[in-house]
Design a protein around this motif. Structure first.
Motif, mmCIF file in Angstrom:
data_model
loop_
_atom_site.group_PDB
_atom_site.id
_atom_site.type_symbol
_atom_site.label_atom_id
_atom_site.label_comp_id
_atom_site.label_asym_id
_atom_site.label_seq_id
_atom_site.Cartn_x
_atom_site.Cartn_y
_atom_site.Cartn_z
ATOM 1 N N GLN A 123 0.821 -1.216 0.000
ATOM 2 C CA GLN A 123 0.000 0.000 0.000
ATOM 3 C C GLN A 123 0.853 1.264 0.000
ATOM 4 O OE1 GLN A 123 -0.898 -2.728 1.554
ATOM 5 N NE2 GLN A 123 -2.802 -3.042 0.456
ATOM 6 N N MET A 126 1.623 1.719 -3.767
ATOM 7 C CA MET A 126 0.686 1.299 -4.819
ATOM 8 C C MET A 126 0.367 2.415 -5.819
ATOM 9 S SD MET A 126 -2.861 0.821 -2.755
ATOM 10 C CE MET A 126 -3.589 2.160 -1.841
ATOM 11 N N LEU A 214 -3.495 -7.159 -6.398
ATOM 12 C CA LEU A 214 -3.539 -5.704 -6.398
ATOM 13 C C LEU A 214 -2.538 -5.068 -7.376
ATOM 14 C CD1 LEU A 214 -5.113 -3.448 -5.170
ATOM 15 C CD2 LEU A 214 -3.550 -3.409 -3.238
ATOM 16 N N ILE B 243 -6.643 1.657 3.969
ATOM 17 C CA ILE B 243 -5.808 2.567 3.176
ATOM 18 C C ILE B 243 -6.265 2.571 1.724
ATOM 19 C CG2 ILE B 243 -3.475 2.934 2.296
ATOM 20 C CD1 ILE B 243 -2.524 1.714 5.026
ATOM 21 N N TYR B 244 -6.499 1.377 1.205
ATOM 22 C CA TYR B 244 -6.942 1.253 -0.184
ATOM 23 C C TYR B 244 -8.253 2.007 -0.413
ATOM 24 C CZ TYR B 244 -8.508 -0.918 -4.522
ATOM 25 O OH TYR B 244 -8.955 -1.133 -5.795
ATOM 26 N N TYR B 247 -7.815 5.735 -0.361
ATOM 27 C CA TYR B 247 -7.161 6.157 -1.596
ATOM 28 C C TYR B 247 -8.126 6.200 -2.773
ATOM 29 C CZ TYR B 247 -2.257 7.018 -2.594
ATOM 30 O OH TYR B 247 -1.063 7.617 -2.822
ATOM 31 N N TYR B 248 -8.780 5.056 -3.014
ATOM 32 C CA TYR B 248 -9.536 4.908 -4.254
ATOM 33 C C TYR B 248 -11.055 4.900 -4.053
ATOM 34 C CZ TYR B 248 -5.048 3.674 -6.314
ATOM 35 O OH TYR B 248 -3.752 3.701 -6.739
ATOM 36 N N MET B 256 -6.544 11.210 -1.270
ATOM 37 C CA MET B 256 -5.345 10.473 -1.662
ATOM 38 C C MET B 256 -4.153 10.783 -0.763
ATOM 39 S SD MET B 256 -5.317 10.075 -5.716
ATOM 40 C CE MET B 256 -5.976 8.554 -6.337
#
Lengths: 280, 288
Positions: A123, A126, A214, B243-244, B247-248, B256
């Protein structure tokens, strides 16, 4: 052997046979449900074996291949895995040898950076990694192996340096005296000695790349290219109705080759895991 | 001599790996640290904001469940580490015995390890939902955070016990039979042999296995995404997924940078835990 011990051994065999059945059950469940009609795979009927009315044969497999692009996903997963692992093995075995034998400030620094990279969660990089890959046009299945080389270098360099340290330097010296240049020494002397480590490292890296989700999801151009984990994840990503039958067939298409490879190369895989852990 | 002649060949031997390493890790990593101090939504609108992102993480309006995900991950990682290692060791101990079928059982236990996290997640999603219904509950993974948490723990146990078992078996096989024989002559029973002889001798295996399970537990993402996707209401969302999603998951320039700041904290946490754990168990190793 005493009778008491004999009975105990018998009990152990029976006990572990039962446990093994339960251990395999999740995979069996998906397998026999992938052969059932979709209406018979709801949560209340999921444990029922396929019967005369519910059995549909390989229909869902055909659906997975025709409608969900499992065949091309399989192809892309295969290309990515093979090219990445080959590249990692060739480049990192060279680098590992270089690091051990040259052994100066720069090689040490690179070595420690490699170790460090293993601890960093994905992460962390990424977003920046996917942007870097876009800029450098590494967003297709044929170039993505460069990203895998960079991100997989940590483990591979670690494994190879660990092994090269145990190789007696005299063999390499003899080859150089006989007029080999370093590249010839590498291919003719070092590669054969490194064989066991090459197999172990290849297996560990292969397990990672084949199953990775991912990284390809963020790096690849998803309109054009999909790998198997990406296709399986997409089943739920789409709105509303999940095609359970095709999804379970896709899962089996992913698992069956893995199981076959595992049963053939079991010895090497177990060795790979152990030596990876001992050095790690 | 080998080193000297090799040195001139650096463009062949080490440069390709180094370039890929810079592209695939080093540059994204450094850039990632920089971006955690910025506000951005693409690479073209980056604006430096200092520690603003980190400060916002303390604000419940912006942190998107970060605290919950943090503690859940800590709990999950430690719980799964303990359970996986205890069961992995017990299975290894049993399967170093000499009874019929030992090799087949080892093969079976290791098998789930080869399957990827996304696929594992969907297999267990199907299984857990089916079980919840057959036991007469009205729960599903979409509605019950408790089921999700224990489902994820069981999934990870199922996946990793086999792997740790293999490492423990290798460790147990390395314990010299002379040592066990000597203990027996001294009158030790099998329990004492286990605790006083075998366990200290396999401390290196314990170090490795706890290290692997602990870092795997902290970094877990694929299984989490596929099994529960954080549902219900982000109750089962671990750090990596949090976190992912930051972010998205949402549009807007603020998220972000926040996600990247979370990632930096996550990275520091994982490295710190790994270092502390290594120091802790290797110290025991030298004593043994």
């Amino acid at each position: 052997m005493s009778t008491k011990k004999k009975i105990l051994n018998r009990v152990a065999t029976v006990f572990f046979t039962v446990i093994s059945f339960f251990w395999m059950f999740p995979i069996l469940l998906i397998f026999y449900n992938s052969l059932k009609e979709e209406t018979a795979t709801g949560t209340s009927t999921i444990f029922k074996l396929p019967g005369k009315e519910t059995f549909v044969g390989l229909e869902h497999y055909v659906e997975a291949i025709n409608d969900q692009g499992m065949l091309s996903a399989f192809g892309y997963s295969f290309i990515i895995s093979v090219t990445s692992v080959l590249l990692i093995i060739i480049c990192c075995s060279m680098a590992g040898w270089f690091i051990v034998r040259v052994n100066n400030r720069w090689t040490k620094m690179f070595y420690y950076l490699c170790l460090f990279s293993m601890a960093v969660p994905f992460q962390m990089v990424m977003f920046t990694l996917s942007k870097t890959a876009d800029t450098l046009h590494l967003d297709n299945p044929f170039n993505i192996c460069i990203i895998y080389l960079g991100f997989g270098a940590g483990l591979a360099v670690f494994m190879f340096t660990g092994f090269v340290k145990s190789v007696p330097i005299e063999i390499e010296e003899a080859a150089l005296i006989d007029g080999c240049n370093p590249l010839q020494t590498y291919t003719k002397v070092l590669l054969p000695i490194l064989r066991p480590t090459i197999i172990s490292t290849a297996i560990l890296e292969l397990m990672w790349v084949w199953n990775d989700y991912l990284l390809p999801q963020l790096v690849l151009d998803t309109n054009k290219y999909n790998t198997i984990p990406m296709v399986i994840q997409r089943f739920r990503g789409s709105y509303g109705h999940v095609a359970m039958g095709a999804m379970m067939a896709s899962i089996m298409i992913d698992i069956i080759p893995i199981v076959i490879v595992y049963l053939i190369c079991q010895k090497y895989i177990i060795k790979g895991v152990v030596s990876g852990a001992v050095k790690g | 001599m080998v080193g000297k002649s090799l040195k001139k060949w650096w463009p062949v031997f080490v440069l390709p790996t180094f370039i890929a390493f810079v592209i695939g890790f080093l540059w994204p990593f450094i850039w990632g640290i920089y971006l955690s101090f910025c506000r951005f939504s693409t690479v073209n609108d980056v604006e430096f904001v200092g520690f603003d992102n980190y400060k916002k993480l303390l604000d419940p309006v912006f942190n998107q469940n970060f605290g919950h995900a943090f503690w859940l991950t800590v709990l999950f990682a430690f719980l799964s580490t303990v359970l996986i290692n205890v069961f992995g060791f017990l299975v290894a101990l049993a399967l170093t015995g000499k009874f019929k079928g030992v090799n087949t059982f080892r093969t079976v236990f290791f098998m789930p390890n080869l399957i990827g996290g996304i696929v594992l997640g969907y297999i267990w999603n199907t299984l857990v939902n089916g079980l919840l219904v057959s036991f007469g509950t009205h729960l599903t993974l979409k509605t019950s955070g408790v089921a999700g948490f224990w489902g994820l723990t069981t999934l990870l146990l199922w996946q990793q016990i086999g792997y740790m078992m293999i490492i423990y078996i290798a460790g147990l096989n390395n314990v010299s039979p002379d040592l066990i024989e000597a203990a027996k002559i001294d009158g030790a029973n099998s329990w004492q042999t286990l605790i006083k002889v075998k366990l200290p001798m396999i401390m290196p295996s314990i170090t490795i296995c706890t290290f692997l399970t602990l870092t795997n537990g902290f970094k877990l993402f694929d299984q989490n995404l596929a099994l529960t996707a954080g549902e219900p209401k982000k109750m089962t969302e671990l750090l990596a997924l949090n976190i992912y999603n930051t972010y998205y998951g949402r549009a807007g320039r603020v998220w972000m940078g926040l996600g990247q700041a979370k990632a930096v904290i996550f990275f520091i946490l994982v490295v710190a835990i790994a270092l502390i754990q290594l120091r802790f168990t290797t110290r025991r190793e030298t004593q043994a």
